[in-house]
Design a protein around this motif. Structure first.
Motif, short mmCIF file in Angstrom:
data_model
loop_
_atom_site.label_atom_id
_atom_site.label_comp_id
_atom_site.label_asym_id
_atom_site.label_seq_id
_atom_site.Cartn_x
_atom_site.Cartn_y
_atom_site.Cartn_z
N PHE A 310 0.82 -1.22 0.00
CA PHE A 310 0.00 0.00 0.00
C PHE A 310 0.86 1.27 0.00
O PHE A 310 0.52 2.26 0.64
N ARG A 311 1.96 1.21 -0.75
CA ARG A 311 2.81 2.39 -0.90
C ARG A 311 2.44 3.19 -2.15
O ARG A 311 2.79 4.36 -2.26
N TYR A 312 1.77 2.54 -3.09
CA TYR A 312 1.25 3.21 -4.28
C TYR A 312 -0.04 2.51 -4.67
O TYR A 312 -0.43 1.51 -4.07
N GLU A 313 -0.71 3.03 -5.68
CA GLU A 313 -2.04 2.54 -6.03
C GLU A 313 -2.00 1.06 -6.44
O GLU A 313 -1.16 0.65 -7.25
N ILE A 314 -2.92 0.28 -5.87
CA ILE A 314 -3.02 -1.15 -6.16
C ILE A 314 -4.49 -1.46 -6.48
O ILE A 314 -5.39 -0.94 -5.81
N PRO A 315 -4.77 -2.27 -7.51
CA PRO A 315 -6.16 -2.44 -7.98
C PRO A 315 -6.96 -3.49 -7.21
O PRO A 315 -7.82 -4.18 -7.78
#
Length: 434
Positions: A310-315
């Motif tokens: 959850f450090r950058y966008e994850i789908p």
């Protein structure tokens, strides 16, 4: 006097005849009534008997087949044996009923070429039960299975077996099936070479592969499956098998759009497992190719192990936290999971999640199901969260202990307020007192 006596005897005889006729008539009526009230089970339509037999455990099914010739014929109909579950356990270790060994031999002898949807359920942790399952597998040389499931409800089971014994039995099915479309083999010693055998014989038909907790499979092994099985629509695996290369293979033009991807992120011992990071570009390519995919992630981590996530966008669309998760991680979820549909948090600690829930409501516009266990949320923040999400919250499971009364709302008032915003009657879940 004689004439009177004869008249009386005649009348008496006539009465007896009348009584006898009435008795016979009633007897006939009673027999007809009994015939109407008591159906002839032997003459039931075989399609109906077949439907009933499909719901019976094997031992009961075998006993029922001895009722009459018609029922025995149904017992041996191919349609009855297309789908079957073998239950295996040792009497000394389990009170559950197992499939009788002699019946198993009979099924394999008479119906192995009819079996198509087969699962083996080992309901104890004994090595003997797992060995019995492998022995049955190795005999399915005449089967053309479409579905195979190996289910162990008690660990370690299959992992206790010699690896070569298990692989030998499994490859018998892989080689002989030719049309396998669904494979569920959790907690087994399956390895990369056996997956190559699977691909070599079933690459055109395989659509579902579920293989969590298979330590002998490497990322290269699962990549081989994705590269060759272009019809694969559902995939479930552990996080250590997930790689950028795998996501890109699933995103190729030759591959169909994936419908369901489940990732289990599991740590047994805190601090001893290193988790790699998947590049954002790989996720972007994957979602571009399969925009409607359900990405399900189960986290069973300790708080200090969440740093790579959850450090950058994850789908991700469905997110489950099976252990305690920090406020910081839940805050990042709100910032990085815009496709989130379902969120379940089993535990958080003693710090209220007010800001985190509000942020999730703001950013996750598709959120429709929420479950909170051992957490704390103020009643005001919870009402605001529900107000922001509105009627799209089709499932809202919150333990009463989670909600903390404040100056604005008491526990009695929150029921009415939340129901108003949901558009339906809602109550918090209650912990049973027994």
């Amino acid at each position: 006097m004689k004439r009177g006596r004869k008249t009386d005897e005649a009348n008496s005889s006539s009465s007896e005849e009348t009584i006898e006729k009435e008795s016979k008539r009633h007897k006939v009526i009673d027999e007809k009534t009994i015939a109407v009230q008591s159906p002839d089970w032997a003459n039931l339509l075989q399609d109906i008997i077949l439907q009933v037999f499909q719901y019976l455990p094997l031992l009961d099914r075998a006993h029922a087949s001895q009722v009459c010739r018609s029922w025995n014929q149904v017992f041996h109909m191919p349609d009855l044996w297309r789908c079957f579950e073998f239950e295996l356990n040792q009497p000394a270790t389990s009170y559950l009923r197992a499939t009788h060994p002699e019946l198993i031999k009979q099924i394999i002898k008479r119906h192995s070429n009819h079996l198509q949807y087969v699962s083996f359920k080992v309901v104890d942790s004994s090595k003997e039960s797992a060995e019995a399952a492998c022995d049955i597998l190795s005999q399915l040389v005449n089967c053309s299975l479409k579905t195979l499931g190996l289910i162990s409800t008690a660990r370690p089971s299959f992992m206790d077996l010699p690896k070569s014994h298990f692989i030998s039995a499994l490859t018998v099915v892989f080689v002989n099936s030719k049309s396998l479309s669904s494979l569920k083999i959790d907690d087994t010693p399956v390895d990369d070479p056996s997956l190559k055998v699977l691909v070599a014989n079933n690459s055109d038909t395989l659509k579902l592969l579920k293989m969590s907790s298979c330590p002998h499979v490497s990322p290269a092994g699962i990549l081989c499956v994705a590269d060759q099985c272009h019809g694969l629509r559902e995939l479930a695996l552990n996080y250590h098998l997930l790689s950028d290369e795998l996501l890109l293979a699933l995103s190729s033009e030759k591959h169909v759009r994936l419908e369901h991807l489940r990732i289990d992120v599991v740590s047994e011992n805190p601090g001893q497992t290193q988790f790699h990071t998947i590049q954002k570009s790989s996720w972007d390519a994957f979602i571009k190719h399969s925009p409607k995919v359900n990405l399900v992630m189960y986290f069973f981590l300790y708080e200090e192990e969440f740093d790579p996530f959850f450090r950058y966008e994850i789908p991700v669309t469905h997110l489950y936290f099976g252990r305690s998760v920090s406020k910081d991680v839940l805050g990042r979820v709100g910032m990085t999971c815009p496709r989130l549909v379902e969120l379940v948090v089993c535990a958080n600690g003693l710090r209220p999640l007010d800001e985190e829930l509000i942020r999730i409501a703001e950013r996750c516009k598709y959120l429709s199901a929420v479950g909170l266990g051992e957490c704390e949320v103020s009643c005001s923040a919870f009402v605001e969260f529900v107000k922001m999400c509105g009627g799209r919250l089709s499932q809202l499971s919150i333990m009463e202990e989670v909600l903390i009364p404040d100056q604005k709302y008491s526990l009695e008032q929150i029921h009415w307020e939340v129901s108003k915003h949901l558009g339906r009657v809602w109550f918090p879940d209650m912990m049973p007192t027994w």
